[in-house]
Enzyme design. Structure first.
Site, short mmCIF file in Angstrom:
data_model
loop_
_atom_site.label_atom_id
_atom_site.label_comp_id
_atom_site.label_asym_id
_atom_site.label_seq_id
_atom_site.Cartn_x
_atom_site.Cartn_y
_atom_site.Cartn_z
N GLN A 1 0.81 -1.24 0.00
CA GLN A 1 -0.06 0.21 0.02
C GLN A 1 0.80 1.14 0.02
OE1 GLN A 1 -3.65 0.50 2.25
NE2 GLN A 1 -2.56 2.01 3.61
N GLY A 2 0.56 2.12 -1.06
CA GLY A 2 1.45 3.36 -1.27
C GLY A 2 0.81 4.62 -1.04
N TYR A 3 0.28 4.84 0.67
CA TYR A 3 -0.51 5.94 0.90
C TYR A 3 0.21 7.00 1.78
CZ TYR A 3 -5.23 4.18 0.02
OH TYR A 3 -6.43 3.86 -0.70
N SER A 4 0.62 6.40 2.75
CA SER A 4 1.61 7.43 3.84
C SER A 4 2.87 8.08 3.20
CB SER A 4 1.69 6.82 5.12
OG SER A 4 0.47 6.56 5.73
N SER B 1 3.91 -1.85 4.17
CA SER B 1 4.04 -3.02 5.03
C SER B 1 4.48 -4.27 3.90
CB SER B 1 2.66 -3.68 5.76
OG SER B 1 2.30 -2.67 6.77
N GLU C 1 -10.87 -1.41 4.93
CA GLU C 1 -9.78 -1.52 5.90
C GLU C 1 -10.33 -1.50 7.34
OE1 GLU C 1 -5.29 -0.10 7.09
OE2 GLU C 1 -6.48 1.57 6.02
N ASN D 1 -5.25 7.76 16.97
CA ASN D 1 -6.50 8.03 17.87
C ASN D 1 -7.06 9.64 17.84
OD1 ASN D 1 -6.47 5.35 18.71
ND2 ASN D 1 -6.23 5.99 20.97
#
Length: 387
Positions: free
Chosen positions: A128-131, A163, A246, A367
């Site tokens: 996954q290439g988001y952050s 990840s 997710e 959070n």
């Protein structure tokens, strides 16, 4: 609502449990109770292919795409039995649980035919290439860009916390394809092959010694023009659709796995006598009650077959519970949990649990950010002023 299961569903449970027990007592016994997310990659690839061959890999997908059209109840049962059997963490999780449903919802028929079979068979693995370093919870501030060059997109930028990227074949990348755009505008959802000269992976060593995550650098990386899901400039809608997945059914398996961590803490408390401490017994009881409440709440929310406003609270709920469980683990272990024996390949189980659970309140939305989402989207409160 009814939180129990029908006789037919219990027969399905028995079928799942029997298959898992057979496999994990035989050829795949070394993978049983494997906690590392990066160890034994080839054996875990074989495990994924075995699951696919017997029809257990993508049970929630429609039959047209290789799944079983499993009901929500059956998916819950599978997640429970998978965790109870001590089956290994799935290397294909991102493809099976996140990208697959997203492609089914947003991709063209040509894209589905191209990418879904490899995920379902256990042959293609995804990251996954988001952050990004300065775009985590605030995903709209990402800077990775993609420019169309003939029949290919050329990608430059950096992603972080990718990840299992070292074991993946492909990565889906949220990139800015409209120069000068800001926030959620001008983004596209690209499918990019990882094994190419324009991509460099750098493992991130974690506190517990694992290197599950990576930094991913794009320097002129390329992907085909047609590998845009949902249309150019519509990446934000696709990305939010994936995040809904997710935070929905896909997290259920993770939560079901918490019982194994709890049982390990109880076993440690019995072994070293910490169970005789009234304060420890009280915290163990509270943790157990929290585990049961968490399961019932997840089932109640997911039974609506959509993500109502109450679902927005789930991430804060389970992440905080899991963080507290890690602290309980160290208090049960005492000083012995702080020392690894000479020559030991892994750190003590309680210490590893403590360090791993610290991340729960950060990944997938901190959070603090989640509380903002609850306030704005569930309660309708004014948006927080931008500084």
């Amino acid at each position: 609502m009814r939180l129990g299961f029908t006789p037919e569903q219990e027969r399905f449970r028995a079928e799942v449990a029997d298959w898992l027990e057979t496999q994990l007592s035989g050829r795949f016994k070394p993978l049983r109770n494997l906690k590392s997310q990066s160890a034994m990659p080839e054996e875990r690839r074989d495990w994924e292919r075995a699951m696919a061959a017997d029809g257990w890999s993508v049970i929630g997908w429609p039959k047209a795409y290789g799944g079983r059209d499993a009901s929500l109840a059956e998916q819950v049962i599978f997640a429970e039995e998978y965790a109870r059997a001590g089956a290994p963490g799935r290397m294909s999780h991102i493809g099976v649980e996140l990208l697959g449903p997203t492609l089914i919802a947003f991709a063209s028929e040509e894209q589905k035919a191209r990418f879904l079979p490899g995920i379902a068979s256990g042959d293609d693995y995804w990251a996954q290439g988001y952050s990004e370093p300065n775009a985590g919870s605030d995903l709209g501030s990402l800077r990775t860009r993609a420019v169309l060059d003939g029949d290919e997109w050329v990608i430059d930028g950096q992603k972080i916390w990718t990840s299992l990227a070292r074991h993946a074949d492909w990565i889906f990348v949220l990139a800015r394809t409209e120069p000068g755009s800001r926030g959620s505008k001008g983004l596209s959802f690209l499918l990019v092959p990882l094994k190419q000269p324009g991509i460099t992976l750098r493992p991130i060593r974690q506190m517990n010694g694992e290197a599950e995550f990576n930094e991913t650098f794009f320097d002129g990386a390329r992907t085909a023009k047609e590998n845009v899901v949902g249309g150019v400039g519509n990446g934000w809608a696709v990305a939010m659709g994936l995040l809904a997945t997710e935070r929905g059914v896909s997290t259920l398996g993770q939560q079901m796995g918490f019982i194994a961590d709890y049982d390990a803490i109880v076993a440690a408390a019995r072994a070293n006598g910490a169970i005789d401490d009234p304060a420890i017994r009280d915290r163990l009881a509270r943790a157990y009650a929290g585990l049961k409440i968490m399961r019932a709440t997840a089932l109640r929310i997911l039974s609506a077959e959509q993500l109502p406003r109450a679902a927005l609270t789930q991430k804060v709920h389970w992440a905080s519970w899991y963080r507290d469980l890690g602290e309980l683990a160290m208090d049960v272990a005492g000083q012995t949990g702080e020392v690894a024996l000479p020559g030991a390949e892994t750190m003590p189980r309680m210490a590893d649990l403590f360090l791993s659970t610290r991340a729960a309140t950060i990944y997938g939305g901190t959070n603090q950010i989640q509380r903002n989402i609850i306030a704005e989207r569930a309660l309708g409160l004014p948006r927080e002023p931008k500084g």
